[in-house]
Enzyme design. Structure first.
Site, short mmCIF file in Angstrom:
data_model
loop_
_atom_site.label_atom_id
_atom_site.label_comp_id
_atom_site.label_asym_id
_atom_site.label_seq_id
_atom_site.Cartn_x
_atom_site.Cartn_y
_atom_site.Cartn_z
N SER A 135 -27.34 4.74 -20.29
CA SER A 135 -26.80 3.37 -20.58
C SER A 135 -25.66 4.76 -20.83
O SER A 135 -25.22 5.70 -19.67
CB SER A 135 -26.73 3.48 -21.64
OG SER A 135 -25.69 2.25 -22.91
N TYR A 149 -15.85 -0.10 -17.88
CA TYR A 149 -16.91 1.13 -18.03
C TYR A 149 -18.06 0.20 -19.25
O TYR A 149 -19.12 0.54 -19.68
CB TYR A 149 -16.61 2.62 -18.26
CG TYR A 149 -18.21 3.32 -17.53
CD1 TYR A 149 -18.82 3.25 -16.56
CD2 TYR A 149 -18.11 4.24 -19.18
CE1 TYR A 149 -19.73 4.18 -16.32
CE2 TYR A 149 -19.63 4.78 -18.73
CZ TYR A 149 -20.26 5.11 -17.93
OH TYR A 149 -21.45 5.83 -17.28
N LYS A 153 -21.59 -1.08 -20.18
CA LYS A 153 -22.47 -0.55 -21.10
C LYS A 153 -22.45 -0.86 -21.77
O LYS A 153 -24.16 -1.13 -22.50
CB LYS A 153 -22.41 0.93 -21.43
CG LYS A 153 -21.89 2.06 -19.89
CD LYS A 153 -23.18 2.26 -19.39
CE LYS A 153 -23.50 3.00 -17.70
NZ LYS A 153 -24.39 3.07 -17.24
#
Length: 280
Positions: A135, A149, A153
């Site tokens: 992660s 992003y 995640k």
């Protein structure tokens, strides 16, 4: 599991994936190293008797199934899956196109889901296995320029945390790894796509952020080889951690987020606790 395990690693053609593959091989494990170009993967990792290089584009479920079949055909089992493949769409949310956001989530969230969905039947049959998913600290705390992003995640975090309870009865464990800044290839032109500047209000901060990140490339404090060695050690534990803060900066992110959540829980405690139905 025996001491010698079979690892399936995505994104093993460059960056952290190469280091993880090399560390696992050096520790005596067998490795199925995958990437979009199997020849590049083999060249990056190097020749080894216990190495199988396989083509795998994580956004293609059929590739995931084929890679798993190849792994089982060659080594008979899969003990550790490392969901590592990734890229980075950076920029302010208004300047990222809808397609760029979808592409980010397709690779970082749906990609690991594709590979994990293909691996789980093998691990359930074995009644053992470890899902190790890379992660990011951006999955713990969001930040400017990381909307796409971090969305992906954060999705990884919620998916893995929920999946852990579903597969624990079959002897399958999960481990989330949240690296801070490591000297990988994430900030290179081959991995990072910046949003095209289009809105004057963001122009100055865009220039400053891109310049700062570009200057950081290749100078990050974290050593990917040391992280890879640490991951090999952690996978050997009887109880691998559910989360591993990778790097001193990651530890700081964990602590800051925990403190922020505690403060937010307490800020309106009276109001938060007064929302039940009155009476029975």
């Amino acid at each position: 599991m025996t001491d010698k395990k079979v690892w399936l690693i995505s994104g093993a053609g460059r960056g952290l994936g190469v280091d993880i593959a090399k560390a696992a091989l050096a520790a005596g494990h067998a490795v199925v190293a995958t990437g979009r170009d199997a020849k590049k993967v083999k060249a990056a990792v190097g020749e080894h008797d216990d190495l199988l290089a396989v083509k795998l584009d994580v956004t293609r479920p059929e590739d995931a199934l084929a890679a798993v079949e190849a792994a089982v055909r060659q080594f008979g089992r899969i003990d550790v899956l490392v969901n590592n493949a990734g890229n980075f769409y950076a920029g302010f949310f208004e300047e990222l196109s809808a397609q760029q956001v979808r592409n980010q989530i397709e690779t970082l969230l749906f990609g690991p889901m594709n590979v994990t969905r293909a691996v789980l039947p093998v691990m359930r049959k074995q009644r053992s296995g470890l899902l190790l998913t890379i992660s990011s600290t951006a999955g713990i705390a969001g930040g400017m320029f990381c909307t796409a992003y971090a969305a992906a995640k954060f999705g990884i975090e919620g998916w893995m945390e929920s999946l852990a309870a579903e597969i624990a009865p079959f002897g399958i464990r999960t481990m989330l790894v949240e690296p801070g800044f490591f000297r990988t290839e994430l900030l290179t032109a081959g991995s990072t796509t910046y949003a095209k500047p289009a809105i004057d209000d963001y122009a100055e901060r865009t220039r400053e952020t891109v310049a700062a990140w570009s200057s950081m490339d290749g100078k990050q404090r974290g050593d990917p080889a040391k992280l890879a060695d640490a991951l090999v050690k952690l996978t050997g534990l009887a109880e691998p951690p559910a989360r591993f803060a990778a790097g001193a900066d990651a530890v700081q992110t964990f602590e800051a987020k925990a403190n922020t959540l505690l403060a937010q829980a307490d800020a309106h405690r009276g109001l938060s606790s007064s929302l039940s139905h009155d009476g029975p």
